[in-house]
Design an enzyme around this catalytic site. Structure first.
Site, PDB file in Angstrom:
ATOM      1  N   TYR A  61       4.274   6.401  10.152  1.00  0.00           N
ATOM      2  CA  TYR A  61       3.388   5.264   9.549  1.00  0.00           C
ATOM      3  C   TYR A  61       4.333   4.224   9.115  1.00  0.00           C
ATOM      4  O   TYR A  61       3.688   3.197   9.281  1.00  0.00           O
ATOM      5  CB  TYR A  61       2.105   5.835   8.932  1.00  0.00           C
ATOM      6  CG  TYR A  61       0.939   4.698   8.627  1.00  0.00           C
ATOM      7  CD1 TYR A  61      -0.118   5.047   9.447  1.00  0.00           C
ATOM      8  CD2 TYR A  61       1.200   3.693   7.594  1.00  0.00           C
ATOM      9  CE1 TYR A  61      -1.122   4.043   9.266  1.00  0.00           C
ATOM     10  CE2 TYR A  61      -0.007   2.696   7.768  1.00  0.00           C
ATOM     11  CZ  TYR A  61      -1.060   3.094   8.460  1.00  0.00           C
ATOM     12  OH  TYR A  61      -1.977   1.941   8.380  1.00  0.00           O
ATOM     13  N   LYS A  84       1.507   0.182  14.788  1.00  0.00           N
ATOM     14  CA  LYS A  84       2.602  -0.021  15.372  1.00  0.00           C
ATOM     15  C   LYS A  84       3.044  -1.118  16.103  1.00  0.00           C
ATOM     16  O   LYS A  84       4.045  -1.538  16.145  1.00  0.00           O
ATOM     17  CB  LYS A  84       2.909   1.440  16.240  1.00  0.00           C
ATOM     18  CG  LYS A  84       2.912   2.699  15.539  1.00  0.00           C
ATOM     19  CD  LYS A  84       4.146   2.625  14.460  1.00  0.00           C
ATOM     20  CE  LYS A  84       3.508   2.730  13.370  1.00  0.00           C
ATOM     21  NZ  LYS A  84       4.529   2.756  12.114  1.00  0.00           N
ATOM     22  N   PRO A  89      -4.273   0.614  18.905  1.00  0.00           N
ATOM     23  CA  PRO A  89      -3.880   0.204  17.523  1.00  0.00           C
ATOM     24  C   PRO A  89      -3.970   1.015  16.641  1.00  0.00           C
ATOM     25  O   PRO A  89      -3.510   0.614  15.398  1.00  0.00           O
ATOM     26  CB  PRO A  89      -5.219  -0.842  17.407  1.00  0.00           C
ATOM     27  CG  PRO A  89      -6.149  -0.552  18.407  1.00  0.00           C
ATOM     28  CD  PRO A  89      -5.257  -0.014  19.580  1.00  0.00           C
ATOM     29  N   TYR A 101      -8.845   5.785   7.451  1.00  0.00           N
ATOM     30  CA  TYR A 101      -9.201   6.078   8.783  1.00  0.00           C
ATOM     31  C   TYR A 101     -10.211   7.483   8.568  1.00  0.00           C
ATOM     32  O   TYR A 101      -9.798   8.292   8.175  1.00  0.00           O
ATOM     33  CB  TYR A 101      -7.762   6.749   9.341  1.00  0.00           C
ATOM     34  CG  TYR A 101      -6.735   5.563   9.695  1.00  0.00           C
ATOM     35  CD1 TYR A 101      -6.006   5.355   8.482  1.00  0.00           C
ATOM     36  CD2 TYR A 101      -6.472   5.105  11.025  1.00  0.00           C
ATOM     37  CE1 TYR A 101      -5.102   3.887   8.677  1.00  0.00           C
ATOM     38  CE2 TYR A 101      -5.715   4.154  10.915  1.00  0.00           C
ATOM     39  CZ  TYR A 101      -4.773   3.681  10.080  1.00  0.00           C
ATOM     40  OH  TYR A 101      -3.945   2.460  10.165  1.00  0.00           O
ATOM     41  N   HIS A 148       0.835  -1.333  -0.176  1.00  0.00           N
ATOM     42  CA  HIS A 148      -0.184   0.077   0.091  1.00  0.00           C
ATOM     43  C   HIS A 148       0.857   1.239   0.043  1.00  0.00           C
ATOM     44  O   HIS A 148       1.867   1.255   0.764  1.00  0.00           O
ATOM     45  CB  HIS A 148      -0.980  -0.008   1.210  1.00  0.00           C
ATOM     46  CG  HIS A 148      -2.148  -0.732   1.117  1.00  0.00           C
ATOM     47  ND1 HIS A 148      -3.288  -0.492   1.510  1.00  0.00           N
ATOM     48  CD2 HIS A 148      -2.528  -2.100   0.445  1.00  0.00           C
ATOM     49  CE1 HIS A 148      -4.231  -1.292   1.222  1.00  0.00           C
ATOM     50  NE2 HIS A 148      -3.854  -2.150   0.613  1.00  0.00           N
TER      51      HIS A 148
HETATM   52  C1  DHB Z   1      -5.390  -2.608  10.961  1.00  0.00           C
HETATM   53  C2  DHB Z   1      -5.210  -2.343  12.190  1.00  0.00           C
HETATM   54  C3  DHB Z   1      -4.837  -1.364  12.591  1.00  0.00           C
HETATM   55  O1  DHB Z   1      -4.647  -0.957  13.876  1.00  0.00           O
HETATM   56  C4  DHB Z   1      -4.608  -0.166  11.757  1.00  0.00           C
HETATM   57  O2  DHB Z   1      -4.038   0.938  12.096  1.00  0.00           O
HETATM   58  C5  DHB Z   1      -4.464  -0.500  10.436  1.00  0.00           C
HETATM   59  C6  DHB Z   1      -4.992  -1.858   9.884  1.00  0.00           C
HETATM   60  C7  DHB Z   1      -5.582  -3.989  10.622  1.00  0.00           C
HETATM   61  O3  DHB Z   1      -6.094  -4.950  11.268  1.00  0.00           O
HETATM   62  O4  DHB Z   1      -5.830  -4.200   9.342  1.00  0.00           O
END
Ligand code: DHB
Length: 397
Positions: A387, A299, A295, A201, A72
């Site tokens: 990121y 990270k 999450p 997001y 990506h």
């Molecule tokens: C996923 C989980 C995340 O916390 C994130 O920021 C992006 C993707 C995932 O499980 O695909």
């Protein structure tokens, strides 16, 4: 039994460490409390940073990742019912991320370990580590109904937030830093095509939402929900309706997600936690055993991988040169990266979620910050660098 490096925990960090040590000619034993099926099925995050992918490939664990993983080159931010893309390679000198689920990384590493690695014992329940400050630490565990001991030159705790390894660092030596958040995530897997070709997001008045994916036909979706939420209160139609509302765009008001069968549903708490130092005597902590991030920003797995990469290099350095310098620097080296990721995860979380106590003033600040990322290359580059992950230097991590 005796080994050079006793590894507590057969999740991604313990398994990756075992593989890196094996490739460096250093023997190890991995003790995992769960059975193989459980370890290979537990649902976790799905984003691998550039540096994590590079190391998995170098370690010989990149074959299926290269076939099935999805590179990506950006993410979409949605706020104020508008969409804005953040272009990773353009902002970071060519770095990107991969969608490849943690559980797939674990399956690949388990297969390698069982094929030609050192012992990997499932259902081996560790009770504790003794003699952390001696040169022969011992792991006590139960396997196949018998109490056993593993004598080690070094012990690495990769046994997660609820693991026992952290207790090897005496209370008086340990400092913990913590933050909890007044919301959780409801995460689902659905047999539905990805919402969009990149992750979305979304900040909305109704709360945060995240659209991720696992394949061309499987979506991974998350909704901010109150702490203490029972997934049973979220029938499938309610989840899809809420996702539609939170991802809505003024430019395309008729747009709806493609719905499919929800195959898994769970509520995940959000927490920030750091234990310092990450080493005591001959016991080292790695991954969730030493630190947790919320999450948002994905990270956690990458930070765990970075820890064991630094550690494997330090063990190889010791073997090659007799110098423990890199091992001695392990905690400080890792904690610099850990605190950067703690800040980024906190930033992404608090910028995108609706705190139930939040004032209209704070909502305006969030929107201003998102607008800054959308309109300033400097602000966008700061997000993109964090990121995609900081590069792992050749020796100092
Ligand atoms: C996923 C989980 C995340 O916390 C994130 O920021 C992006 C993707 C995932 O499980 O695909």
């Amino acid at each position: 039994m005796h080994t050079t490096v006793g590894i507590i925990g057969g999740g991604p960090s313990g398994l990756l460490l075992a593989r890196l040590l094996h490739n460096a000619g250093i023997d190890s034993v991995v003790l995992e409390s769960r059975d193989r099926a459980y370890v290979e099925q537990r649902q976790r995050a799905g984003i691998l940073e550039q540096a994590t992918v590079d190391v998995l490939r170098d370690a010989g664990a990149g074959e299926r990742l290269d076939r099935e993983g999805m590179p990506h080159d950006g993410i979409e931010l949605r706020y104020g019912r508008r969409a804005h893309r953040v272009d990773f390679p353009a902002l970071t000198g060519g770095r990107r991320v991969w969608v490849y689920a943690q559980t797939e990384v674990v399956k690949d590493l388990v297969a390698l370990q069982l094929a030609d690695g050192g012992p990997l014992l499932f259902e081996a329940e560790v009770h504790g580590v003794e003699g952390a400050d001696t040169d022969r630490p011992v792991i006590r565990y139960t396997h196949e109904g018998r109490e056993q001991t593993l004598t080690c030159d070094y012990v690495v705790g990769c046994d997660g937030f609820h693991g026992v390894a952290r207790n090897a660092v005496p209370e008086g030596v340990r400092t913990t830093y913590e933050r909890t958040y007044p919301y959780s995530w409801l995460g689902i897997l659905a047999d539905a095509p990805p919402v969009y070709e990149e992750l979305i997001y979304a900040h909305s008045e109704r709360g945060f939402a995240l659209a991720s994916m696992r394949s061309e036909s499987v979506s991974r979706l998350y909704l901010q929900v109150p702490n203490g939420t029972d997934p049973a209160d979220w029938p499938d139609e309610r989840i899809w309706d809420e996702l539609d509302a939170r991802f809505a765009l003024d430019a395309n008001p008729e747009w709806r997600l493609k719905r499919g069968t929800v195959t898994s549903k769970a509520v995940l708490p959000m927490r920030s936690h750091v234990t310092e130092p990450m080493r005591y005597g001959r016991v080292f902590l790695a991954g969730d055993a030493a630190h947790i991030v919320p999450p948002t920003g994905a990270k956690g797995l990458n930070l765990a991988a970075a820890d064991v990469i630094v550690l494997a290099r330090a063990f190889a350095h010791l073997k090659d040169t007799g110098s423990a310098d890199l091992l001695d620097a392990y905690s400080d080296t890792c904690l610099r990266r850990v605190w950067r990721a703690e800040h980024f995860s906190y930033f992404m979380t608090t910028t995108l979620h609706a705190d139930p106590e939040q004032s209209p003033f704070e909502t305006k600040l969030q929107l201003s910050q998102l607008d800054r990322v959308a309109t300033s290359e400097h602000a966008a580059a700061e997000l993109a660098e964090n990121y995609t992950g900081l590069p792992l230097g050749p020796a100092n991590g």
